[in-house]
Motif scaffolding. Structure first.
Motif, PDB file in Angstrom:
ATOM      1  N   UNK A  14       0.844  -1.293  -0.058  1.00 11.73           N
ATOM      2  CA  UNK A  14       0.018  -0.244  -0.081  1.00 11.73           C
ATOM      3  C   UNK A  14       1.032   1.192   0.004  1.00 11.73           C
ATOM      4  N   UNK A  15       2.106   1.375   0.831  1.00  8.19           N
ATOM      5  CA  UNK A  15       2.903   2.350   0.665  1.00  8.19           C
ATOM      6  C   UNK A  15       3.577   2.472  -0.676  1.00  8.19           C
ATOM      7  N   UNK A  16       3.839   1.295  -1.195  1.00 11.80           N
ATOM      8  CA  UNK A  16       4.584   1.284  -2.649  1.00 11.80           C
ATOM      9  C   UNK A  16       3.538   2.190  -3.530  1.00 11.80           C
ATOM     10  N   UNK A  17       2.242   1.771  -3.470  1.00 10.78           N
ATOM     11  CA  UNK A  17       1.392   2.182  -4.437  1.00 10.78           C
ATOM     12  C   UNK A  17       1.095   3.885  -4.086  1.00 10.78           C
ATOM     13  N   UNK A  18       1.034   4.300  -3.072  1.00  8.38           N
ATOM     14  CA  UNK A  18       1.011   5.675  -2.519  1.00  8.38           C
ATOM     15  C   UNK A  18       2.083   6.386  -3.364  1.00  8.38           C
ATOM     16  N   UNK A  19       3.304   5.923  -2.932  1.00  9.87           N
ATOM     17  CA  UNK A  19       4.517   6.411  -3.600  1.00  9.87           C
ATOM     18  C   UNK A  19       4.497   6.624  -4.909  1.00  9.87           C
ATOM     19  N   UNK A  20       4.215   5.469  -5.651  1.00  6.20           N
ATOM     20  CA  UNK A  20       4.224   5.582  -7.020  1.00  6.20           C
ATOM     21  C   UNK A  20       3.379   6.689  -7.674  1.00  6.20           C
ATOM     22  N   UNK A  21       2.343   7.050  -6.864  1.00  2.00           N
ATOM     23  CA  UNK A  21       1.256   8.007  -7.434  1.00  2.00           C
ATOM     24  C   UNK A  21       1.861   9.238  -7.276  1.00  2.00           C
ATOM     25  N   UNK A  22       2.690   9.576  -6.363  1.00  2.00           N
ATOM     26  CA  UNK A  22       3.457  10.655  -6.282  1.00  2.00           C
ATOM     27  C   UNK A  22       4.570  11.179  -7.056  1.00  2.00           C
ATOM     28  N   UNK A  23       4.913  10.249  -7.797  1.00  2.00           N
ATOM     29  CA  UNK A  23       6.012  10.683  -8.907  1.00  2.00           C
ATOM     30  C   UNK A  23       5.952  11.968  -9.656  1.00  2.00           C
ATOM     31  N   UNK A  24       7.106  12.692  -9.703  1.00  2.00           N
ATOM     32  CA  UNK A  24       6.883  13.980 -10.283  1.00  2.00           C
ATOM     33  C   UNK A  24       6.859  13.866 -11.743  1.00  2.00           C
ATOM     34  N   UNK A  25       6.038  14.771 -12.482  1.00  2.60           N
ATOM     35  CA  UNK A  25       5.931  14.587 -13.975  1.00  2.60           C
ATOM     36  C   UNK A  25       7.251  14.499 -14.671  1.00  2.60           C
ATOM     37  N   UNK A  26       8.306  15.141 -14.152  1.00  2.77           N
ATOM     38  CA  UNK A  26       9.418  15.119 -15.167  1.00  2.77           C
ATOM     39  C   UNK A  26      10.368  13.870 -14.768  1.00  2.77           C
ATOM     40  N   UNK A  27       9.933  13.027 -13.717  1.00  4.06           N
ATOM     41  CA  UNK A  27      10.703  12.040 -13.440  1.00  4.06           C
ATOM     42  C   UNK A  27      10.000  10.738 -13.451  1.00  4.06           C
ATOM     43  N   UNK A  28       8.774  10.798 -14.158  1.00  2.00           N
ATOM     44  CA  UNK A  28       7.992   9.425 -14.201  1.00  2.00           C
ATOM     45  C   UNK A  28       8.613   8.629 -15.393  1.00  2.00           C
ATOM     46  N   UNK A  29       8.661   7.299 -14.985  1.00  4.48           N
ATOM     47  CA  UNK A  29       9.173   6.588 -15.750  1.00  4.48           C
ATOM     48  C   UNK A  29       7.990   5.387 -16.357  1.00  4.48           C
ATOM     49  N   UNK A  30       8.204   4.429 -17.081  1.00  5.02           N
ATOM     50  CA  UNK A  30       7.309   3.548 -17.743  1.00  5.02           C
ATOM     51  C   UNK A  30       6.785   2.643 -16.667  1.00  5.02           C
ATOM     52  N   UNK A  31       5.533   2.662 -16.431  1.00  4.57           N
ATOM     53  CA  UNK A  31       4.954   1.861 -15.478  1.00  4.57           C
ATOM     54  C   UNK A  31       4.434   0.385 -16.311  1.00  4.57           C
ATOM     55  N   UNK A  32       4.653  -0.678 -15.583  1.00  5.05           N
ATOM     56  CA  UNK A  32       4.432  -2.176 -16.117  1.00  5.05           C
ATOM     57  C   UNK A  32       2.977  -2.042 -15.929  1.00  5.05           C
ATOM     58  N   UNK A  33       2.297  -1.316 -14.883  1.00  6.59           N
ATOM     59  CA  UNK A  33       0.597  -1.341 -14.614  1.00  6.59           C
ATOM     60  C   UNK A  33       0.148  -2.516 -14.022  1.00  6.59           C
TER      61      UNK A  33
END
Length: 710
Positions: free
Chosen positions: A12-31
């Motif tokens: 759950x913490x991982x999902x929260x952290x992934x949701x807060x990735x900054x736009x300029x640093x977001x990476x491709x997500x396996x989803x």
């Protein structure tokens, strides 16, 4: 212990952290995500027995994805399903079974790898498997996962100011299938964590029962980042063996400065996980792990000035650093580390180093990675890949066949020639290769391997649903690093009965076997009623019956009709489900029965398929009579079948184990004291009668009998 605690994070913490990735640093997500953060699972079972464990894969993206689940390394493991299409937010339960053969040597170990791949992308996640043969034929661990676990299994209390308190309640679950005795529990270290209740005396837990613990943390400025474990010791009732189950907890200190308006800062970046092992992988196999880098400062921004890792041969990092990146307090970025096992057995290590500045200070964050190559070139991805061609998901009726093809994909710069091939793995007899050899796959090109899928019936005459096999290739060619590859064969089958409104199998409410139930459609909206029995020796309360998704299935009714209701031992309940899809795809959902003695609810995977014309009748044809007397019975059951040209009678226990089978066209007697090899226990049994009427109409039916031999 520290390495184990740091290598995985709370989902759950991982999902929260992934949701807060900054736009300029977001990476491709396996989803998609797995319900386990482990890099490998251990299994143990006697020769000839099995142990089952399950995990969930969830589509965390906003679009529908298709996943392929493949298994490599050994035939002692099996995994289902092998492919699944998930809408946004959907989940599928993956069942892994360790089943060493009856001739396996006690003390021997085998290794395998499950790979979950997103079709149409290079996203893949892996789970290593280690199975140990514990004894000779007979026995086994049984149980749901045959484990004792915490839910959740790890927890972060976050960053707390000096003296602040935080508590969380955890549940210990006995999923061993046996009674266990808790012999002690305490925190491993004195690091600010406490547990309630404290241990005073042994506690006995029946299979499915739970014990709750509350862990609290009091922040201390002398401890910047803290890790600890709640260690529970236990043994099987009546045995002296000692086992440990650990709950991993973490916390951090948040500095709050006084003066100048306050604000304050922690020491900067925190990585989740802070250390990670990819486990043991076969040569050529790859695995990736996302690392979430978070600014834990309460007020100051952090500037990331670069990141580097070790050599790019076995470990690779994406993305490469492209410029300074500013993280606001509490925000995160995600970096992905991948490992590809070499052809040489051995261990490998790598450090990810992140350079950053906070205020006037220059600092580094280091994340360690480890992995082991098994040193064998049989992963199937080393130089030749395979993919199913269109139509392989169309269900086939038992007794029919379908021609299919496996696409061979050559990713190398030289031609690859298949000189020999063979079918192996769990359901090998359902697949026949039809292509002539040799087959040459051109460089950077493709070719097809043709095969025939002919589903077989199980001992009770029903289809297996999903059939899985594998094809082993022997290869030759210039510049290839492997001479053997492996592909996965998948087939789907249906019973294709005219009448599909009733299901004659009575399923245990707390089963030990894989839990898959199916509904067949003929382009209509069929309903099917499933029966479940309380197989415990105590009363249970059913608090709810729901579907996990509800897209292609709906619950029409339950009996009893209103929850909560109480089931006494051996009492039954029914659930009637409507299947709404009318396409030819195989659709999945999960029927969840929430009841006492089962914290998370019992999940039965629903499989919906569209059948073609009918071939076997589920009702008894006109002119056929069947009599089973007496019922209840004490020792002898007399079965009389008339109006048939041929018939077979089989007896199964409630776990699906066949006790006896016989062909008959008249009267047949089952001696429950000798025919099964020993006197059968009192309880319910299923008698299955299949055959052909004198009018040439095939049929199959099942009846329940009760044995009372006290």
């Amino acid at each position: 212990m520290t390495r184990i605690l740091l290598r995985s994070a709370v989902l759950s913490l991982l999902a929260l952290l992934l949701a807060t990735v900054t736009a300029q640093s977001s990476k491709a997500d396996c989803a998609y995500s797995l319900s386990t953060a482990d890099s490998a699972w251990s299994f143990s079972a006697n020769a000839g027995s099995e142990q089952t464990r399950t995990f969930w894969v969830t589509n965390t993206g906003s679009t529908t994805i298709t996943l392929e689940i493949s298994l490599s390394g050994t035939d002692a493991f099996s995994v289902t399903p092998h492919i699944d299409t998930l809408a946004a937010g959907d989940s599928v339960q993956i069942t892994v079974v360790f089943h060493p053969g009856s001739g396996a040597s006690a003390g021997s170990s085998v290794h395998g790898t499950i790979t979950i791949s997103k079709v149409g992308s290079d996203c893949r996640k892996t789970l290593g498997l280690v199975g140990k043969v514990t004894g000779s034929n007979g026995g086994g661990n049984g149980g749901h996962d045959a484990v004792v676990i915490f839910d959740p299994g790890k927890w972060s209390f976050g960053a707390l100011a000096q003296g602040a308190d935080s508590c969380h309640t955890f549940t210990l679950i006995n999923w061993t299938g046996k009674t266990i005795v808790l012999t002690g529990w305490s925190m491993l270290h004195d690091r600010g964590f406490s547990v309630d209740p404290s241990f005073t005396d042994n506690v006995t837990l029946d299979s499915g029962e739970t014990k709750q613990f509350t862990v609290c943390y009091t922040s201390d400025s002398s401890r910047h980042e803290v890790v600890d474990s709640l260690d529970v010791t236990w043994h099987y009732d009546g045995q002296n063996d000692t086992h440990h189950t650990d709950l991993a907890v973490t916390a951090a200190y948040k500095k709050t400065d006084s003066g100048n308006g306050g604000g304050g800062t922690s020491d900067g970046l925190v990585a989740d996980p802070g250390e990670y092992s990819f486990g043991a992988l076969a040569a050529g196999a790859s695995a990736c792990k996302d690392i979430v880098i978070t600014n834990h400062s309460s007020s100051q921004s952090i500037v990331i000035t670069g990141w580097t890792s070790c050599d790019g041969q076995q470990f690779s990092l994406r993305p490469s650093f492209s410029g300074n990146d500013t993280l606001a307090p509490g925000s995160s970025i995600t970096i992905t580390m991948c490992y590809t096992a070499s052809s040489t057995a051995g261990s490998a290590k790598c450090n990810l180093t992140v350079n950053y500045t906070i205020g006037s200070a220059t600092k580094q964050l280091v994340v360690g990675f480890g992995a082991t190559s098994q040193g064998s070139n049989n992963s199937g991805d080393a130089c030749l890949r395979t993919e199913q061609t269109a139509g392989y998901k169309d269900p086939i009726v038992i007794g029919a066949s379908a021609n299919r093809a496996l696409q061979l994909i050559n990713k190398t710069g030289a031609d690859i020639t298949i000189t020999n091939d063979s079918v192996a793995c769990e359901d090998a007899r359902a697949f026949t290769l039809t292509s002539s050899l040799p087959i040459t796959v051109p460089a950077h090109g493709t070719a097809n391997l043709n095969y025939t899928f002919t589903p077989f019936a199980l001992n009770n005459g029903d289809p297996k649903g999903v059939y899985s096999g594998c094809v082993i290739f022997w290869l030759s060619g210039d510049s290839i690093t492997c001479h053997e590859a492996k592909g996965t064969l998948v087939g789907f089958a249906v019973h294709d009965a005219d009448t599909h409104t009733n299901d004659t199998v009575i399923r245990e409410l707390y089963p030990n076997e894989p839990r898959v139930i199916s509904i067949e459609s003929h382009g209509d909206r069929p309903t099917k009623t499933f029966t479940f029995t309380n197989n415990l020796t105590v009363d249970v309360t059913v608090n709810g019956v729901t579907l996990k998704n509800g897209t292609y299935f709906q619950i029409q009714s339950t009996t009893p009709a209103t929850t909560p209701f109480v089931l006494h031992p051996s009492d039954n309940m029914t659930v009637t489900v409507i299947y709404t899809a009318n396409d030819k795809d195989v659709h999945y959902d999960t029927l969840v029965i929430n009841s006492t003695h089962n914290l998370l609810g019992t999940g039965f995977q629903l499989q919906g398929v569209r059948a073609a014309t009918s071939s076997v009748r589920a009702e008894i044809p006109s002119g056929v009579t069947i009599s089973l007397t007496p019922n209840p019975m004490s020792s002898r059951l007399v079965a009389t079948v008339t109006g048939t040209t041929s018939a077979t009678i089989e007896v199964y226990d409630m776990l699906g184990k066949q006790l006896t089978s016989s062909a008959t066209t008249g009267t047949w007697v089952w001696n429950a004291t000798t025919d099964a090899g020993a006197r059968v226990a009192s309880g319910s049994y299923i008698v299955r009668i299949s055959g052909v009427s004198t009018d040439g109409i095939p049929f199959v039916t099942s009846k329940r009998v009760v044995v009372t031999n006290e």
